[in-house]
Design an enzyme around this catalytic site. Structure first.
Site, mmCIF file in Angstrom:
data_model
loop_
_atom_site.group_PDB
_atom_site.id
_atom_site.type_symbol
_atom_site.label_atom_id
_atom_site.label_comp_id
_atom_site.label_asym_id
_atom_site.label_seq_id
_atom_site.Cartn_x
_atom_site.Cartn_y
_atom_site.Cartn_z
ATOM 1 N N GLY A 32 0.835 -1.196 0.000
ATOM 2 C CA GLY A 32 0.000 0.000 0.000
ATOM 3 C C GLY A 32 0.868 1.244 0.000
ATOM 4 O O GLY A 32 2.020 1.205 0.448
ATOM 5 N N GLN A 68 3.031 10.117 1.082
ATOM 6 C CA GLN A 68 4.324 9.433 1.210
ATOM 7 C C GLN A 68 5.278 9.755 0.059
ATOM 8 O O GLN A 68 6.472 9.523 0.167
ATOM 9 C CB GLN A 68 4.126 7.909 1.286
ATOM 10 C CG GLN A 68 3.460 7.455 2.573
ATOM 11 C CD GLN A 68 3.329 5.949 2.607
ATOM 12 O OE1 GLN A 68 2.374 5.402 2.061
ATOM 13 N NE2 GLN A 68 4.282 5.276 3.216
ATOM 14 N N CYS A 91 5.729 0.036 7.258
ATOM 15 C CA CYS A 91 5.380 1.195 6.446
ATOM 16 C C CYS A 91 6.574 1.557 5.582
ATOM 17 O O CYS A 91 7.706 1.557 6.064
ATOM 18 C CB CYS A 91 5.024 2.368 7.366
ATOM 19 S SG CYS A 91 4.556 3.856 6.481
ATOM 20 N N LEU A 92 6.315 1.874 4.310
ATOM 21 C CA LEU A 92 7.424 2.222 3.414
ATOM 22 C C LEU A 92 8.111 3.519 3.848
ATOM 23 O O LEU A 92 9.251 3.758 3.467
ATOM 24 C CB LEU A 92 6.920 2.345 1.967
ATOM 25 C CG LEU A 92 6.416 1.027 1.344
ATOM 26 C CD1 LEU A 92 5.861 1.279 -0.054
ATOM 27 C CD2 LEU A 92 7.537 -0.018 1.294
ATOM 28 N N HIS A 104 -4.636 1.594 7.304
ATOM 29 C CA HIS A 104 -3.291 2.167 7.430
ATOM 30 C C HIS A 104 -3.085 3.281 6.391
ATOM 31 O O HIS A 104 -2.576 4.359 6.717
ATOM 32 C CB HIS A 104 -2.272 1.027 7.254
ATOM 33 C CG HIS A 104 -0.833 1.440 7.222
ATOM 34 N ND1 HIS A 104 0.098 0.956 8.125
ATOM 35 C CD2 HIS A 104 -0.139 2.263 6.391
ATOM 36 C CE1 HIS A 104 1.285 1.488 7.850
ATOM 37 N NE2 HIS A 104 1.170 2.271 6.800
ATOM 38 N N GLU A 105 -3.521 3.018 5.148
ATOM 39 C CA GLU A 105 -3.308 4.015 4.081
ATOM 40 C C GLU A 105 -4.197 5.238 4.273
ATOM 41 O O GLU A 105 -3.751 6.368 4.056
ATOM 42 C CB GLU A 105 -3.541 3.390 2.698
ATOM 43 C CG GLU A 105 -2.632 2.209 2.346
ATOM 44 C CD GLU A 105 -1.161 2.457 2.637
ATOM 45 O OE1 GLU A 105 -0.701 3.603 2.519
ATOM 46 O OE2 GLU A 105 -0.457 1.490 2.995
ATOM 47 N N HIS A 118 -2.765 7.641 6.632
ATOM 48 C CA HIS A 118 -1.741 8.525 6.056
ATOM 49 C C HIS A 118 -2.362 9.836 5.544
ATOM 50 O O HIS A 118 -1.730 10.888 5.598
ATOM 51 C CB HIS A 118 -1.037 7.850 4.876
ATOM 52 C CG HIS A 118 0.127 6.979 5.260
ATOM 53 N ND1 HIS A 118 1.234 7.473 5.914
ATOM 54 C CD2 HIS A 118 0.369 5.656 5.074
ATOM 55 C CE1 HIS A 118 2.112 6.474 6.098
ATOM 56 N NE2 HIS A 118 1.602 5.368 5.601
HETATM 57 ZN ZN LIG Z 1 2.468 3.492 5.677
#
Ligand SMILES: [Zn+2]
Length: 174
Positions: A45, A50, A94-95, A136-137, A140
């Site tokens: 995701g 991000q 998380c990226l 989660h997304e 963000h």
């Molecule tokens: Zn994340």
């Protein structure tokens, strides 16, 4: 086109992103870039903030099985319209917080409404990994990271590691 992913801590990861206007080719191209960036990472995701884009756009693909067909999903202005009382714990990552993982408890099932890449309104129920990932997304888009659910000490520890990681990376570039 692959885009660089911001690493926590970064003020752009702590903002509430504004909704996107009517779907356009620019927005579709943004979603394509996000999917390419997510798959390359690799991740399941990614949210627009991000990659430093201040807009309510997320992409995800939580298909995990070997040989299973990918299912890329792009959501514009996604919104959780219902969630289950039943909770589920997943070890999240998380990226924007590389190589750090922690258990997070969230509703096990959610109903999400969004605009798809054709500009059509969609609504679907998600469970399992998909439910965790979509929550989660969407977090963000509201400036919330998974580490915000952890105890302050654990959060500070991870943040310190990320500050060091960013310094190391900046030094490598210099
Ligand atoms: Zn994340």
């Amino acid at each position: 086109m692959k885009r660089p992913i911001l690493i926590h801590p970064d003020p752009r990861l702590k903002k509430v992103a504004p909704p996107v206007p009517d779907l356009s080719d620019d927005l579709r191209a943004l979603a394509d870039d996000m999917l390419e960036t997510m798959y390359a990472a690799p991740g399941i995701g990614l949210a627009a903030p991000q990659i430093g884009v201040d807009a309510r756009v997320i992409v995800l693909d939580c298909v995990k099985g070997e040989g299973e067909a990918p299912r890329p999903v792009a959501m514009f202005n996604p919104e959780i319209v219902a969630k289950s009382d039943m909770l589920n714990v997943y070890e999240e990552g998380c990226l924007s917080i590389p190589d750090q993982y922690a258990d997070v408890e969230r509703p096990a099932e959610v109903t999400v409404r969004w605009i798809d890449r054709d500009g059509k309104e969609r609504q679907e129920d998600f469970d399992g990994l998909w439910a965790t990932c979509v929550q989660h997304e969407i977090d963000h888009l509201n400036g919330v990271l998974f580490i915000d659910y952890l105890k302050p000490l654990k959060r500070q520890l991870i943040t310190r590691k990320m500050v060091k990681l960013k310094k190391d990376r900046a030094r490598e570039k210099a």
